[in-house]
Write an enzyme that holds these catalytic residues in place. Sequence first.
Site, PDB file in Angstrom:
ATOM      1  CB  CYS A 253      -1.013  -6.150   4.520  1.00  0.00           C
ATOM      2  SG  CYS A 253       0.541  -5.803   3.688  1.00  0.00           S
TER       3      CYS A 253
ATOM      4  CG  ASP B 122       5.742  -1.151   7.383  1.00  0.00           C
ATOM      5  OD1 ASP B 122       5.074  -0.223   7.861  1.00  0.00           O
ATOM      6  OD2 ASP B 122       6.298  -2.013   8.093  1.00  0.00           O
TER       7      ASP B 122
ATOM      8  CB  CYS C  38       0.658  -4.205   7.335  1.00  0.00           C
ATOM      9  SG  CYS C  38       2.124  -3.530   6.502  1.00  0.00           S
ATOM     10  CG  ASP C  39       5.895  -5.606   8.018  1.00  0.00           C
ATOM     11  OD1 ASP C  39       5.194  -6.382   7.348  1.00  0.00           O
ATOM     12  OD2 ASP C  39       7.004  -5.210   7.632  1.00  0.00           O
ATOM     13  CE  LYS C  40       7.140  -2.064  11.730  1.00  0.00           C
ATOM     14  NZ  LYS C  40       6.992  -2.457  10.319  1.00  0.00           N
TER      15      LYS C  40
ATOM     16  CD  GLU D 171      10.523  -1.900   7.788  1.00  0.00           C
ATOM     17  OE1 GLU D 171      10.000  -2.666   8.605  1.00  0.00           O
ATOM     18  OE2 GLU D 171      10.198  -1.846   6.581  1.00  0.00           O
TER      19      GLU D 171
ATOM     20  CB  SER E 173      12.128  -4.046   4.987  1.00  0.00           C
ATOM     21  OG  SER E 173      11.280  -5.026   4.431  1.00  0.00           O
TER      22      SER E 173
ATOM     23  CB  CYS F 105       5.356  -8.679   1.763  1.00  0.00           C
ATOM     24  SG  CYS F 105       4.961  -6.952   1.425  1.00  0.00           S
TER      25      CYS F 105
END
Length: 558
Positions: A53, A85, A126-128, A446, A472, A195
């Site tokens: 990511c 993650d 990435c996500d956060k 998650e 997730s 992702c």
Amino acid sequence: MSEDKRRRYSSPVVDGLGKSASRAMLRAVGFTDEDFKKPQVGIASTWSNLTPCNMHINGLAEEASRGADEAGGKSLIFNTITVSDGIANGTEGMKYSLVSREVIADSIETTAGCEGFDGLVAIGGCDKNMPGCLIGLARLNRPAVFVYGGTIQPGANHTDLISVFEAVGAHAKGDMDLIEVKQIEETAVPGPGSCGGMYTANTMASAIEAMGMSLPGSSAQNAVSDTKLADCRAAGAAVLNLLEKDIKPRDIMTRKAFENAITVVIALGGSTNAVLHLIAMANTAGVELTIDDFTEIGKRVPVLADLRPSGHYMMSELVAIGGIQPLMKTLVEAGLLHGDCLTVTGLTLGENLADVAPYPESQKIVHALKDPIKKDSHLRILRGNLAPDGAVAKITGKEGTYFTGKARVFHSEEEAQERIMDGTVVAGDVLVIRYEGPKGGPGMREMLTPTSAIMGKGLGKDVALITDGRFSGGSHGFVVGHITPEAAEGGPIALVETGDTITIDAEANTISLDVSDDILSSRRARWQPPKPRYTRGVLAKYARTVSSASKGAVTDDF
């Protein structure tokens, strides 16, 4: 640009004749006499080669730096942390994931506050990263633009990271041999980018663009592409325009802007994590936003995009037909988005979308308003005697809207995963995974590993999973998370026993435990709060300061 705008933030670089030491330090990193007269633009990079990511973001930061410099500023690049993650899911390490959102926000605030940057570009993958960057920018409230690192390409045979998780479950069921699992593992993640479905990273990038904090198109670009490089250069230049016009994040991050973000998340079928992150971002921006706002907006907004995990298509395929801008233009024209909201272009959302062309007629990814995938939101805020302060479910309708079954209680994700894989969990079960909340985990892990195992074993429509943890963006099935109050605080989820009947109704938006008040009172009298799992370090600090999930799990709202 006037001196007062350039020096507003008491930068040690430009303030006063007595700052020779500061200038001497900066000459060593490349400043010239002319550079000391320019606005400083900090480039917050979340680069790291520990995750696909973020592995390319150093190059994107350099492009943003170039754009700021060419527009008349002087840029300086600094790094934040990031975690992965996808690598950490299913392990104790995942407890640090949500914590990383706060550390990223803290690091951006700390660096920019100390160095006195006039404006900022923040780049996340990435996500956060995304909410962490936005929280940091909102705290500082200096002219700023967020850039999304972009989506990954599909793996072989239209696979992605979630395909790997679900392959493990399929192998446990006997439907896939180890050679097939290894083939998917080796090809599902082919290079840089986040992702590839409408998982949390793409969800939050889309929400931020809808909010107006990214340039048009930023959320729907391939990570490795000329368009993404151009987006970064334009973001660096855009900060100088924002400085000239004195437009700051909190001018953009208004109540109506958050409503736009929620609307787009719903239309795209986005991640439940958006509820947690948007509430946290609004809290920092001084905007009143609650979980109930998702219910109210969700009554009028349909799900239109057929994207993974519950749908068929990947983000790269949405990019190929025009990204989210044609969708947003449709929503504006239907009166579902506020077109008058200010954005980082200095123009309104409606002005940005004025010349956007519609999707190709042949595309099947985004449905028309008259033919929705679901007529109202897939994000359901549930309440009841099991979640008096609320819970968050992602119910697309494909898994049904009603489930009743017998509780099978676990005190950790690992314990639940073992029982799924060995066949203990059977159709009709409601898995209860508790003590995984923000305080109890700590860190609110998650539940991607157990939900993927459930789907891989073919139990997606036959088993429900509820937790005070979270999910997730890749999780799907009959799942309910963010149950508050959490078990560690004595919430009703702490009182559930194996064999109790639990009913989830995603039409009535209720989640109930079929146990009498007298029995629950008796159980509560016997309940003892667990000892803290961590007593020193970042997880201990987090557990002591974090708010409930229904308030965004923030750590600075005292």
